[in-house]
Design a protein around this motif. Sequence first.
Motif, PDB file in Angstrom:
ATOM      1  N   ASN A 158      44.699  45.694  52.014  1.00 50.80           N
ATOM      2  CA  ASN A 158      45.201  45.386  50.672  1.00 50.80           C
ATOM      3  C   ASN A 158      46.100  44.161  50.709  1.00 50.80           C
ATOM      4  O   ASN A 158      46.118  43.362  49.790  1.00 50.80           O
ATOM      5  CB  ASN A 158      46.060  46.538  50.135  1.00 50.80           C
TER       6      ASN A 158
ATOM      7  N   ILE B 225      43.242  42.083  47.871  1.00 49.57           N
ATOM      8  CA  ILE B 225      42.372  42.960  47.086  1.00 49.57           C
ATOM      9  C   ILE B 225      41.574  42.238  46.004  1.00 49.57           C
ATOM     10  O   ILE B 225      40.681  42.842  45.412  1.00 49.57           O
ATOM     11  CB  ILE B 225      43.173  44.112  46.413  1.00 49.57           C
TER      12      ILE B 225
ATOM     13  N   ILE C 269      39.961  48.305  45.952  1.00 48.25           N
ATOM     14  CA  ILE C 269      40.796  48.946  46.970  1.00 48.25           C
ATOM     15  C   ILE C 269      39.872  49.707  47.912  1.00 48.25           C
ATOM     16  O   ILE C 269      39.061  50.529  47.469  1.00 48.25           O
ATOM     17  CB  ILE C 269      41.787  49.965  46.335  1.00 48.25           C
TER      18      ILE C 269
END
Length: 471
Positions: free
Chosen positions: A225, A235, A247
């Motif tokens: 992320n 992301i 995600i």
Amino acid sequence: MAVRERLLLALTHNYNKLNHMSSVFNDESLHIGIDDTDSPFGKCTTHLAFKITEYVLERTGADFIDYPLLIRLNPNIPWKTRGNGAVCLRIKSDPQDQQRITEFVKNYVESNSATGSGANPGVVFFRGRQLPDALVEFSKRAMFDVISKQDAIKLAAKSGVEYFTLGNGRGLVGALAAIGCLLDGDHTFEAIAYRRPENCGTERMINVNKVIELSKKTFPYTFNNYDFDNRRVLIAPHGVDPVFCGIRGENADIVASSLRSLEIQEKAEGCMVYRSNQGTNMHLQNELKLSEPKSFASGYLRCKVSVNPSKVQGGHAFFAVENDHGQSFPAAVYEPTGLTNVASLLVQGDTIELGGGVRKPSSKHPKILNVEYLLVLELVNVVGIHNPLCKTCSKRMKSEGKGKGFQCKHCKSREPPTVQKEIVNVPRKILPGLYIPTPKAHRHLTKPLHRYGLEKKYLARNCKSFPTVLF
Ligand code: ATP
């Protein structure tokens, strides 16, 4: 709240009971594969899958028998747009609904692909309980090899796959590979949020603190992320495509709830959870043959370093390796991977495993292995030969020339040429172990370090339902 949520439970299968995906297929199963609908100027194959899923759930009585699959294929194929992704939807329905769905898919792909600006869509439909072995094998090959469209056409004919193509039809390869991928070994999930058409092309506003917070809170069950070393959000893409962000993680619930926790301010068109081979290294399971290294092939190589690494302008490191039969091959570690410093510490004779892709030769360069991971297995001893130490002041002596002995620069003592030079072990600055690129240089398929040991051997065991589409 920006992401309106309406949880559509497309399936109520208890995944705990499943060991093999094929055990849920029956005569009412319809497998849909789609690829190559986008171009660098827009569109996105996963968005198309999202719209088709929406149609299936809202307008037909069909059930999903798996999550929508996002399958990444050989990342070293030169004609990919971005990440060489294809999608597969597996549903179950009566013949009337199947008919409506296949018609809808064809029409939707026809009117929503970037044909004319680089897309060459392929759409496939397979009906039935038993996916032909040849299709599964084809899919395995598509992870690491280069497959011609002719091979794909032959396979479709032999396997009873109905297909439809546009442009040069190259998307048929990826579409077939997507339905042939059962993904009943290691896999991950990704929740993707899509943008409304009017927002595509504008800056994606993402709260960096929320991304950092969710990364810390959910690690290791979500990954990639945020790149803490380079302070970079990972992301969201940067192009004009309709993906707002995605995600990735180990199960559907965690990726969906993590996406929700971002509290995206832009009104999204919707979100969908995919099951995927991202983060699994699926493309690097094949052993590369040095006798016939094929351009664009991916895989791994057990070898010894045969030519010491040297760094060139730009910070890239080049060296050569050889196998047990003495066949040698050049290897390149590029600066953005963050692996060049460690690769530069290798020396001739070190036993290593390299994962990567074969770059095609050019007029300036031979074929070369672009390294995606480095596994150091065994390090050779490195020795240095030094002049003797002075017996009077313990300083290193200087050679007086070939066959002329040694003299101490400090106390001027002398030693005859018969005095032996000293052989000293030079400590190695590298340890055996696995070295992978920095997260910002990860490909979609790169297995992050923390996933080693977390690989799934079965289908998602801890997931009781399929949260397929969130609005
Ligand atoms: P995105 O990731 O944005 O969906 P992309 O990077 O997947 O885009 P595509 O537009 O799908 O790019 O182009 C990839 C093309 O390569 C497709 O036509 C696909 O059929 C083909 N392809 C995929 N894998 C292979 C393979 N192993 N051998 C030959 N062709 C392949």
